[in-house]
Scaffold this active site. Structure first.
Site, PDB file in Angstrom:
ATOM      1  N   GLU A 130      -3.985   3.213  -5.925  1.00  0.00           N
ATOM      2  CA  GLU A 130      -4.712   2.258  -5.081  1.00  0.00           C
ATOM      3  C   GLU A 130      -4.316   2.321  -3.617  1.00  0.00           C
ATOM      4  O   GLU A 130      -4.978   1.710  -2.754  1.00  0.00           O
ATOM      5  CB  GLU A 130      -4.502   0.827  -5.608  1.00  0.00           C
ATOM      6  CG  GLU A 130      -3.184   0.177  -5.241  1.00  0.00           C
ATOM      7  CD  GLU A 130      -1.990   0.622  -6.081  1.00  0.00           C
ATOM      8  OE1 GLU A 130      -0.864   0.141  -5.834  1.00  0.00           O
ATOM      9  OE2 GLU A 130      -2.173   1.461  -6.988  1.00  0.00           O
TER      10      GLU A 130
ATOM     11  N   HIS B   3       0.707   4.915  -7.585  1.00  0.00           N
ATOM     12  CA  HIS B   3      -0.045   3.968  -6.767  1.00  0.00           C
ATOM     13  C   HIS B   3      -1.362   4.599  -6.314  1.00  0.00           C
ATOM     14  O   HIS B   3      -1.571   4.838  -5.124  1.00  0.00           O
ATOM     15  CB  HIS B   3       0.775   3.557  -5.542  1.00  0.00           C
ATOM     16  CG  HIS B   3       1.852   2.568  -5.825  1.00  0.00           C
ATOM     17  ND1 HIS B   3       1.583   1.230  -6.110  1.00  0.00           N
ATOM     18  CD2 HIS B   3       3.199   2.703  -5.884  1.00  0.00           C
ATOM     19  CE1 HIS B   3       2.723   0.593  -6.306  1.00  0.00           C
ATOM     20  NE2 HIS B   3       3.715   1.459  -6.184  1.00  0.00           N
TER      21      HIS B   3
ATOM     22  N   CYS C 210       3.190   0.736 -11.521  1.00  0.00           N
ATOM     23  CA  CYS C 210       4.520   1.061 -10.984  1.00  0.00           C
ATOM     24  C   CYS C 210       5.608   0.193 -11.622  1.00  0.00           C
ATOM     25  O   CYS C 210       5.840   0.283 -12.822  1.00  0.00           O
ATOM     26  CB  CYS C 210       4.520   0.958  -9.463  1.00  0.00           C
ATOM     27  SG  CYS C 210       5.929   1.815  -8.703  1.00  0.00           S
TER      28      CYS C 210
END
Length: 305
Positions: A237, A235, A142
């Site tokens: 994750e 993102h 990001c």
């Protein structure tokens, strides 16, 4: 194989409860295996959540991984206790003479600022330069990806008219990229940001290959030759409720946020979010560790350059 993290790191219990094999430091010291050394420069304010998210993905492979948590010294964490930072994090000065098979630079909630206005920008530039000689492959996430594209290649970020928040459909545009081996034709990834990088600017850089894009979210994945530098704008994750927490936080602050797209059933924030990105999140991290770290890093870690 397990992931090796400090015995008392909060992530250890969470991962053990999820049946992810965590090896304590004492047991790891008896293993006749050279683990992959992965550093994580954690710039996120929610440090414990981010530690857990990344450890979960890095630990879900057949490889033995040893994680080193790193912080910048020119910025004091406001949302994580000093005790936690002292117990589990090292400063760059403490690790700058070491070599790492892989290194992760996370995002940070400073997108609306110019890069040079960020209080730790000079230190981050020093770290990004250091990765060129001390890390085999660096994985930027990001804002971390935007910062790296700007520092290494002068590629600028641009403000969006409104925050990009939601889970978006993506496609692979580079033929058979190893980072996305095994991906479906289309896959979902969460995004949460106020700025973007123009695909046209990245295309002009001969050193970077664009791997994946989204019609709505734009550039998602790009990499340099042999994956020395990898740039991920989303993102993958994120946990099930991360976007929900961000939405509720912004709502409580009176920011009148839009409901994250393609996230809540029927776009109703009172309903539990549906996870549509976890499989590909695991795959992108296991591909990175396997193809860009494990299979090409020197056996003698001091030979990394």
């Amino acid at each position: 194989m397990p992931i090796k993290i400090p015995n008392k790191l909060p992530a250890a219990k969470v991962l053990a409860d999820e049946n992810i094999f965590v090896m304590n430091e004492k047991r790891a010291s008896t293993q006749d295996i050279r683990p992959l050394r992965i550093g994580i420069l954690n710039l996120m304010p929610t440090k414990i959540e981010t530690e857990t998210q990344l450890a979960r993905l890095l630990g879900n492979t057949p490889l033995q991984v040893e994680v080193e948590l790193v912080q910048v010294s020119t910025h004091k964490a406001k949302n994580t206790s000093e005790e936690h930072m002292l117990a589990f994090y090292k400063t760059f000065d403490e690790i700058k003479d070491q070599k790492f098979d892989g290194f992760v630079i996370t995002g940070a909630p400073v997108e609306k600022m110019e890069f040079e206005e960020v209080d730790y920008w000079e230190e981050l530039c020093t770290i990004m330069e250091w990765t060129k000689t001390n890390v085999h492959s660096t994985f930027h996430i990001c804002w971390g990806a935007q910062a790296a594209l700007y520092y290494h290649y002068g590629i600028k970020k641009y403000p969006l008219e409104e925050k990009l928040s939601g889970v978006y459909r993506h496609k692979v545009v580079y033929k058979n990229p190893m980072l996305m081996r095994g991906f479906d034709d289309e896959f979902m990834v969460p995004h949460s940001r106020h700025t973007t990088v123009h695909i046209e600017d990245v295309k002009k850089c001969k050193d970077i290959k664009i791997l994946s894009v989204s019609d709505k979210a734009g550039l998602y994945a790009a990499a340099t030759a042999k994956g020395k530098q990898i740039f991920i704008t989303g993102h993958s994750e994120y946990d099930r409720d991360t976007l929900k927490k961000e939405y509720l936080r912004d709502e409580a602050a009176g920011m009148n946020p839009k409901v994250p797209e393609n996230y809540f059933p029927d776009d109703d924030p009172t309903k539990d979010p549906i996870v549509t990105w976890r499989g590909h999140a695991n795959l992108i991290y296991s591909n990175w560790l396997n193809y860009f770290v494990y299979q090409s890093t020197p056996f003698d870690i001091t030979e990394i350059k």
